[in-house]
Design a protein around this motif. Structure first.
Motif, PDB file in Angstrom:
ATOM      1  N   SER A 111       0.874  -1.162   0.000  1.00  0.00           N
ATOM      2  CA  SER A 111       0.000   0.000   0.000  1.00  0.00           C
ATOM      3  C   SER A 111       0.918   1.220   0.000  1.00  0.00           C
ATOM      4  O   SER A 111       1.583   1.505   0.988  1.00  0.00           O
ATOM      5  CB  SER A 111      -0.908  -0.015   1.234  1.00  0.00           C
ATOM      6  N   VAL A 112       0.965   1.921  -1.130  1.00  0.00           N
ATOM      7  CA  VAL A 112       1.984   2.940  -1.384  1.00  0.00           C
ATOM      8  C   VAL A 112       1.354   4.329  -1.328  1.00  0.00           C
ATOM      9  O   VAL A 112       0.239   4.541  -1.805  1.00  0.00           O
ATOM     10  CB  VAL A 112       2.637   2.706  -2.767  1.00  0.00           C
ATOM     11  N   GLY A 113       2.099   5.299  -0.776  1.00  0.00           N
ATOM     12  CA  GLY A 113       1.691   6.697  -0.787  1.00  0.00           C
ATOM     13  C   GLY A 113       2.737   7.543  -1.486  1.00  0.00           C
ATOM     14  O   GLY A 113       3.926   7.461  -1.159  1.00  0.00           O
ATOM     15  N   ILE A 114       2.311   8.351  -2.465  1.00  0.00           N
ATOM     16  CA  ILE A 114       3.210   9.262  -3.180  1.00  0.00           C
ATOM     17  C   ILE A 114       2.793  10.677  -2.812  1.00  0.00           C
ATOM     18  O   ILE A 114       1.824  11.206  -3.333  1.00  0.00           O
ATOM     19  CB  ILE A 114       3.145   9.037  -4.702  1.00  0.00           C
ATOM     20  N   ARG A 115       3.519  11.287  -1.896  1.00  0.00           N
ATOM     21  CA  ARG A 115       3.126  12.569  -1.303  1.00  0.00           C
ATOM     22  C   ARG A 115       3.829  13.736  -1.985  1.00  0.00           C
ATOM     23  O   ARG A 115       4.778  13.572  -2.732  1.00  0.00           O
ATOM     24  CB  ARG A 115       3.470  12.579   0.187  1.00  0.00           C
ATOM     25  N   VAL A 116       3.348  14.937  -1.664  1.00  0.00           N
ATOM     26  CA  VAL A 116       4.019  16.161  -2.078  1.00  0.00           C
ATOM     27  C   VAL A 116       4.103  17.073  -0.871  1.00  0.00           C
ATOM     28  O   VAL A 116       3.187  17.110  -0.034  1.00  0.00           O
ATOM     29  CB  VAL A 116       3.268  16.852  -3.245  1.00  0.00           C
ATOM     30  N   GLU A 117       5.218  17.778  -0.746  1.00  0.00           N
ATOM     31  CA  GLU A 117       5.370  18.731   0.358  1.00  0.00           C
ATOM     32  C   GLU A 117       4.489  19.942   0.095  1.00  0.00           C
ATOM     33  O   GLU A 117       4.536  20.537  -0.985  1.00  0.00           O
ATOM     34  CB  GLU A 117       6.837  19.162   0.495  1.00  0.00           C
ATOM     35  N   LEU A 118       3.678  20.306   1.091  1.00  0.00           N
ATOM     36  CA  LEU A 118       2.766  21.446   0.971  1.00  0.00           C
ATOM     37  C   LEU A 118       2.992  22.411   2.127  1.00  0.00           C
ATOM     38  O   LEU A 118       3.443  21.992   3.208  1.00  0.00           O
ATOM     39  CB  LEU A 118       1.309  20.960   0.996  1.00  0.00           C
ATOM     40  N   PHE A 120       0.742  23.765   3.945  1.00  0.00           N
ATOM     41  CA  PHE A 120      -0.122  23.251   5.011  1.00  0.00           C
ATOM     42  C   PHE A 120       0.085  21.732   5.014  1.00  0.00           C
ATOM     43  O   PHE A 120      -0.519  20.988   4.277  1.00  0.00           O
ATOM     44  CB  PHE A 120      -1.587  23.607   4.770  1.00  0.00           C
ATOM     45  N   GLU A 121       1.005  21.301   5.831  1.00  0.00           N
ATOM     46  CA  GLU A 121       1.483  19.920   5.771  1.00  0.00           C
ATOM     47  C   GLU A 121       0.373  18.920   6.071  1.00  0.00           C
ATOM     48  O   GLU A 121      -0.347  19.063   7.053  1.00  0.00           O
ATOM     49  CB  GLU A 121       2.629  19.725   6.765  1.00  0.00           C
ATOM     50  N   GLN A 122       0.247  17.918   5.219  1.00  0.00           N
ATOM     51  CA  GLN A 122      -0.672  16.814   5.455  1.00  0.00           C
ATOM     52  C   GLN A 122       0.147  15.612   5.906  1.00  0.00           C
ATOM     53  O   GLN A 122       1.119  15.236   5.260  1.00  0.00           O
ATOM     54  CB  GLN A 122      -1.438  16.454   4.181  1.00  0.00           C
ATOM     55  N   GLU A 123      -0.265  15.031   7.014  1.00  0.00           N
ATOM     56  CA  GLU A 123       0.449  13.858   7.513  1.00  0.00           C
ATOM     57  C   GLU A 123       0.158  12.650   6.623  1.00  0.00           C
ATOM     58  O   GLU A 123      -0.936  12.518   6.069  1.00  0.00           O
ATOM     59  CB  GLU A 123       0.015  13.557   8.949  1.00  0.00           C
ATOM     60  N   THR A 124       1.133  11.782   6.500  1.00  0.00           N
ATOM     61  CA  THR A 124       0.906  10.515   5.809  1.00  0.00           C
ATOM     62  C   THR A 124      -0.099   9.704   6.613  1.00  0.00           C
ATOM     63  O   THR A 124       0.008   9.597   7.837  1.00  0.00           O
ATOM     64  CB  THR A 124       2.221   9.729   5.682  1.00  0.00           C
ATOM     65  N   ASN A 125      -1.086   9.147   5.932  1.00  0.00           N
ATOM     66  CA  ASN A 125      -2.099   8.393   6.674  1.00  0.00           C
ATOM     67  C   ASN A 125      -1.488   7.102   7.242  1.00  0.00           C
ATOM     68  O   ASN A 125      -0.500   6.587   6.711  1.00  0.00           O
ATOM     69  CB  ASN A 125      -3.332   8.126   5.802  1.00  0.00           C
ATOM     70  N   GLN A 130       4.547   2.042   2.306  1.00  0.00           N
ATOM     71  CA  GLN A 130       5.746   2.586   1.664  1.00  0.00           C
ATOM     72  C   GLN A 130       5.415   3.995   1.187  1.00  0.00           C
ATOM     73  O   GLN A 130       4.436   4.206   0.479  1.00  0.00           O
ATOM     74  CB  GLN A 130       6.168   1.709   0.477  1.00  0.00           C
ATOM     75  N   VAL A 131       6.230   4.974   1.583  1.00  0.00           N
ATOM     76  CA  VAL A 131       5.924   6.363   1.251  1.00  0.00           C
ATOM     77  C   VAL A 131       7.070   6.986   0.461  1.00  0.00           C
ATOM     78  O   VAL A 131       8.246   6.732   0.735  1.00  0.00           O
ATOM     79  CB  VAL A 131       5.620   7.178   2.526  1.00  0.00           C
ATOM     80  N   PHE A 132       6.698   7.774  -0.542  1.00  0.00           N
ATOM     81  CA  PHE A 132       7.640   8.590  -1.306  1.00  0.00           C
ATOM     82  C   PHE A 132       7.172  10.039  -1.182  1.00  0.00           C
ATOM     83  O   PHE A 132       5.976  10.314  -1.288  1.00  0.00           O
ATOM     84  CB  PHE A 132       7.659   8.182  -2.783  1.00  0.00           C
TER      85      PHE A 132
END
Length: 251
Positions: A111-118, A120-125, A130-132
């Motif tokens: 179960s992969v998360g591909i995040r972007v820095e914002l 207003f930071e959103q925490e990884t759920n 695996q997070v990028f």
């Protein structure tokens, strides 16, 4: 003080930092070369993938207990049970619903998360395994493209529209091929119909009819599950080892 440029290859010379135009040219050329290197590297693909990867796009604002959250969670669990990995933006809302659905099956798939820095930071759920994290939307969207074999779009806002239209356009120009784009719910059906009416206007054609057939519009999670299952089956057939040609004993 001078820019450190290798002067040994023919045509190269040291450039003074005071020469503003020459410095701009060097920086521009270097950035273009970096993009070329990235584009070249992203052409590489494994010859055989272990699992089919389904990207799920949707609103970050739809919380647990809502109908759409529960349906995305159920669909992601069904995809995982087929043997698929789940790819999301890694944040809250329907991204969390998809990762939670995958985690509920618990059969070792990713179960992969591909995040972007914002700002207003959103925490990884908490359901991402695996997070990028990317600094720009552009590299993040590119990552989705190279990491996914199918795209399922749930209701969402402007960010979801951006993701959907990018995949749609890449499929239109055939930079991406054999990848289903499945949009779920009346908001997407109405959007595609708006595009069909506006872009196929007889006074000024701005698209081809086949371009408007690229998104597969469905109303329910169950219909999306059926389409992903069909795509997964075709993918498995392509991944199966090909039998060796019989050896010609007379050669």
């Amino acid at each position: 003080m001078t820019a450190a440029i290798d002067s040994s290859p023919e045509g190269f010379r040291n450039v003074s930092l005071a020469d503003e135009e020459a410095v701009k040219e060097i920086v521009t050329t270097a950035v273009k070369n970096l993009w070329e290197a990235e584009n070249t590297l992203t052409r590489l693909r494994p010859s055989r993938l272990e699992r089919y990867r389904v990207a799920i796009f949707g609103s970050a604002r739809a919380g647990p207990g809502t109908f759409v959250y529960d349906e995305v969670k159920r669909a992601a669990a069904a995809f995982t049970a087929m043997g698929c990995d789940i790819v999301t933006g890694g944040g809250p809302g329907l991204m969390q619903a998809a990762n939670e659905g995958a985690a509920s099956v618990g059969d070792g798939h990713q179960s992969v998360g591909i995040r972007v820095e914002l700002p207003f930071e959103q925490e990884t759920n908490p359901f991402v395994e695996q997070v990028f994290t990317h600094k720009t939307f552009f590299s993040r969207l590119h990552h989705f493209v190279i990491a996914s074999d199918a795209f399922v779009v749930a209701p969402g806002g402007i960010g979801t529209v951006l993701e959907t239209f990018m995949i749609w356009q890449l499929l239109q120009v055939r930079c991406v091929q054999d990848v289903p784009l499945i949009v779920v719910g009346p908001m997407w059906r109405d959007l595609v119909e708006w595009a069909r009416t506006s872009m196929l206007d007889s006074r000024l054609h701005m698209a081809s009819p086949k371009d408007l057939d690229i998104p597969r519009c469905v109303e329910t999670a169950d219909e999306a599950i059926v389409l992903v299952r069909e795509g997964h089956t075709r993918w498995r057939e392509r991944q199966a080892p090909q039998p060796l040609a019989p050896r010609d004993e007379n050669r």
